[in-house]
Design a protein around this motif. Structure first.
Motif, PDB file in Angstrom:
ATOM      1  N   THR A 181       0.368  -1.309   0.251  1.00 38.61           N
ATOM      2  CA  THR A 181       0.018   0.081   0.185  1.00 38.61           C
ATOM      3  C   THR A 181       0.871   0.996  -0.133  1.00 38.61           C
ATOM      4  OG1 THR A 181      -1.224  -1.000   1.129  1.00 38.61           O
ATOM      5  CG2 THR A 181      -1.876   0.796   0.859  1.00 38.61           C
ATOM      6  N   THR A 182       0.852   2.095  -0.632  1.00 37.49           N
ATOM      7  CA  THR A 182       1.496   3.388  -1.249  1.00 37.49           C
ATOM      8  C   THR A 182       0.594   4.675  -1.413  1.00 37.49           C
ATOM      9  OG1 THR A 182       2.201   2.884  -3.129  1.00 37.49           O
ATOM     10  CG2 THR A 182       3.665   2.469  -2.183  1.00 37.49           C
ATOM     11  N   VAL A 183       1.307   5.616  -1.160  1.00 37.86           N
ATOM     12  CA  VAL A 183       0.398   7.055  -1.569  1.00 37.86           C
ATOM     13  C   VAL A 183       0.526   7.036  -2.569  1.00 37.86           C
ATOM     14  CG1 VAL A 183       0.158   9.707  -0.797  1.00 37.86           C
ATOM     15  CG2 VAL A 183       0.544   7.917   0.555  1.00 37.86           C
ATOM     16  N   GLN A 184      -0.268   7.883  -3.399  1.00 32.83           N
ATOM     17  CA  GLN A 184       0.129   7.691  -5.145  1.00 32.83           C
ATOM     18  C   GLN A 184      -1.098   8.947  -5.890  1.00 32.83           C
ATOM     19  OE1 GLN A 184       2.634   6.485  -6.635  1.00 32.83           O
ATOM     20  NE2 GLN A 184       3.225   4.491  -5.795  1.00 32.83           N
ATOM     21  N   ASP A 185      -0.186  10.190  -6.634  1.00 32.89           N
ATOM     22  CA  ASP A 185      -1.531  10.746  -6.970  1.00 32.89           C
ATOM     23  C   ASP A 185      -1.111  10.716  -8.460  1.00 32.89           C
ATOM     24  OD1 ASP A 185       1.648  11.818  -7.832  1.00 32.89           O
ATOM     25  OD2 ASP A 185       1.201  13.758  -6.909  1.00 32.89           O
ATOM     26  N   ILE A 186      -0.994  11.887  -9.324  1.00 32.87           N
ATOM     27  CA  ILE A 186      -0.835  11.514 -10.961  1.00 32.87           C
ATOM     28  C   ILE A 186       0.676  10.900 -11.456  1.00 32.87           C
ATOM     29  CG2 ILE A 186      -0.442  13.956 -12.063  1.00 32.87           C
ATOM     30  CD1 ILE A 186      -2.882  11.248 -13.237  1.00 32.87           C
ATOM     31  N   GLY A 187       1.476  11.389 -10.623  1.00 32.41           N
ATOM     32  CA  GLY A 187       2.707  10.978 -10.999  1.00 32.41           C
ATOM     33  C   GLY A 187       3.432  12.241 -11.107  1.00 32.41           C
ATOM     34  N   ARG A 188       4.813  11.647 -10.374  1.00 29.60           N
ATOM     35  CA  ARG A 188       6.047  13.368 -10.659  1.00 29.60           C
ATOM     36  C   ARG A 188       6.341  13.046 -13.193  1.00 29.60           C
ATOM     37  NH1 ARG A 188       7.650  10.401  -7.282  1.00 29.60           N
ATOM     38  NH2 ARG A 188       6.812  11.822  -5.534  1.00 29.60           N
ATOM     39  N   ILE A 189       5.503  13.947 -12.941  1.00 27.00           N
ATOM     40  CA  ILE A 189       6.192  13.956 -14.658  1.00 27.00           C
ATOM     41  C   ILE A 189       6.696  15.485 -14.834  1.00 27.00           C
ATOM     42  CG2 ILE A 189       4.367  14.920 -16.738  1.00 27.00           C
ATOM     43  CD1 ILE A 189       3.590  12.925 -14.791  1.00 27.00           C
ATOM     44  N   GLY A 190       7.980  14.956 -15.892  1.00 26.26           N
ATOM     45  CA  GLY A 190       8.416  15.577 -16.169  1.00 26.26           C
ATOM     46  C   GLY A 190      10.154  16.134 -15.805  1.00 26.26           C
ATOM     47  N   HIS A 191      10.406  15.092 -15.360  1.00 26.13           N
ATOM     48  CA  HIS A 191      11.712  15.033 -14.263  1.00 26.13           C
ATOM     49  C   HIS A 191      12.781  13.167 -15.444  1.00 26.13           C
ATOM     50  CE1 HIS A 191      11.325  17.694 -11.717  1.00 26.13           C
ATOM     51  NE2 HIS A 191       9.510  17.000 -11.565  1.00 26.13           N
ATOM     52  N   TYR A 192      12.096  12.786 -16.354  1.00 23.68           N
ATOM     53  CA  TYR A 192      12.760  11.635 -17.722  1.00 23.68           C
ATOM     54  C   TYR A 192      14.434  11.844 -17.516  1.00 23.68           C
ATOM     55  CZ  TYR A 192       9.845   8.138 -18.984  1.00 23.68           C
ATOM     56  OH  TYR A 192       9.546   6.365 -18.613  1.00 23.68           O
ATOM     57  N   ALA A 220      -3.215  13.117  -3.752  1.00 21.30           N
ATOM     58  CA  ALA A 220      -2.500  11.922  -3.037  1.00 21.30           C
ATOM     59  C   ALA A 220      -3.521  10.476  -2.764  1.00 21.30           C
ATOM     60  CB  ALA A 220      -1.760  12.056  -1.618  1.00 21.30           C
ATOM     61  N   VAL A 221      -3.597  10.036  -2.936  1.00 20.34           N
ATOM     62  CA  VAL A 221      -4.840   8.685  -1.808  1.00 20.34           C
ATOM     63  C   VAL A 221      -4.266   7.886  -2.322  1.00 20.34           C
ATOM     64  CG1 VAL A 221      -6.748   9.617  -4.438  1.00 20.34           C
ATOM     65  CG2 VAL A 221      -4.921   7.075  -4.859  1.00 20.34           C
ATOM     66  N   LEU A 222      -4.649   6.063  -1.955  1.00 20.17           N
ATOM     67  CA  LEU A 222      -3.831   5.239  -1.381  1.00 20.17           C
ATOM     68  C   LEU A 222      -4.154   4.420  -2.004  1.00 20.17           C
ATOM     69  CD1 LEU A 222      -4.086   4.606   2.102  1.00 20.17           C
ATOM     70  CD2 LEU A 222      -2.461   5.426   1.171  1.00 20.17           C
ATOM     71  N   GLU A 223      -3.283   3.493  -2.962  1.00 20.86           N
ATOM     72  CA  GLU A 223      -3.228   2.596  -4.248  1.00 20.86           C
ATOM     73  C   GLU A 223      -3.041   1.786  -3.352  1.00 20.86           C
ATOM     74  OE1 GLU A 223      -1.233   2.199  -8.463  1.00 20.86           O
ATOM     75  OE2 GLU A 223       0.606   1.172  -7.285  1.00 20.86           O
ATOM     76  N   ILE A 224      -3.244   0.417  -3.435  1.00 22.59           N
ATOM     77  CA  ILE A 224      -3.979  -0.931  -2.157  1.00 22.59           C
ATOM     78  C   ILE A 224      -3.532  -1.673  -3.865  1.00 22.59           C
ATOM     79  CG2 ILE A 224      -4.743  -2.124  -0.703  1.00 22.59           C
ATOM     80  CD1 ILE A 224      -6.369   0.144  -0.365  1.00 22.59           C
TER      81      ILE A 224
END
Length: 323
Positions: A11-22, A51-55
């Motif tokens: 179970t982790t905390v996630q949002d849309i993502g860490r965009i733009g750092h490739y 941010a939500v929890l991804e299970i």
């Protein structure tokens, strides 16, 4: 606050993502099933990037220390409040002292728990998402552990009435065999014509190596066109001069066991990438479990854009219903 009584499998905390750092080698992380993630936030009236929890596979056991509004979407991992079953894809109320838990997974692989206001963890590189391989984001850069506490934020935008439910026609279904649509490339030219066809003809089985970094598939060996390896490439026929790996790239080290590179994967390397999963079907990939079967389907760019448009229209229907 939310107290973690049991953490679940992952179970982790996630949002849309860490965009733009490739360009610095940082993958986006973020929710693997964007459709379910976005819908969970809409159901509680949050900013869509809260941010939500991804299970994953097995849910946590969480005690809410204050009244809250929640929504649970994604795969079928049936939730319970105080051991009483509650609905998914619906706006729910939970009281201070109540305990949220989950039954065994019945379909899909991941669920998303949104709380009105969002999960409040530090923003790192414009995101609250957890990237466990580098230990950044989320809660101390790791999955939840027993005894953790999570703060609830203040990112609610609109009031959504308790009991609001998503129309059944907008809820995905999750089987055990899956069709995943791809665009051929970047290096599909390295495969023989016979192996290109074999890639689409075979039904590939997901191995136990299936996580946020990537999914490995078991099937038959794919063969490469013979050539003298170019300067800068490794000696194996599956090696190329290093290139970038878009999320959803499918690489084939040594021609065996293709790997679909996902949200936490490396951003580049020297293996051929023979196809890339279209963005909408990355949501489907997130809901596939080890042992299940996948058949890859070739699409044109135009068809992929149309598929993306269809998903956007579904989300627009949900936004219209809830805002």
């Amino acid at each position: 606050m939310i107290k973690v009584l049991q953490p679940g499998l992952q179970t982790t905390v996630q949002d849309i993502g860490r965009i733009g750092h490739y360009e610095v080698g940082m993958p986006p992380s973020g929710a693997m099933d964007k459709y379910a993630f976005t819908t969970s936030n809409l159901l509680v009236g949050n900013d869509e990037n809260s941010a939500v929890l991804e299970i994953t596979y097995m849910g946590p056991k969480l005690q809410f220390e204050e009244d809250a509004v929640i929504a649970i979407t994604g795969g079928e991992i049936p939730p319970k409040i105080n051991d009483e079953p509650v609905a998914m894809w619906e706006t729910l109320e939970i009281k201070g002292g109540d305990v949220l838990s989950f039954d065994f997974v019945k379909g899909g692989a991941r669920v998303y728990l949104a709380v009105r206001g969002g999960i409040d963890v530090p923003v790192i590189m414009e995101s609250r998402s957890t990237y466990t391989l580098c230990g950044i984001g989320g809660l101390d850069g790791r999955q939840l552990q027993e005894g953790d506490t999570l703060a609830i934020g203040n990112e609610a935008k609109v009031d959504v009435q308790i009991g609001q439910a998503i129309d059944a026609s907008l809820i995905p279904t999750y089987g055990k065999s899956h069709e995943i649509r791809v665009i051929m490339g970047l290096c599909s030219y390295r495969l023989t014509e016979e192996s290109k066809q074999k890639f689409f003809d075979l039904e590939w089985q997901v191995t136990p190596e299936a996580n946020r970094v990537g999914y490995r598939f078991k099937g038959e060996r794919l063969n490469f066109v013979e050539r003298e390896q170019p300067f800068g490439a490794g000696s194996n026929p599956s090696n190329v001069v290093d290139l970038g790996y878009p999320i959803g790239s499918i690489q084939v080290p040594d021609g065996v066991e293709p790997i679909a590179l996902l949200n936490d994967a490396v951003t580049g390397g020297g293996y051929v990438t023979i196809a890339t999963i279209i963005s909408t079907d990355l949501d489907k990939m997130a809901q596939i479990k080890s042992g299940e079967k996948v058949k890859f389907i070739s699409l044109t760019i135009e068809e992929a854009l149309e598929a993306r448009k269809e998903v956007k229209e579904k989300l627009d229907q949900i936004r219209k219903q809830l805002t």
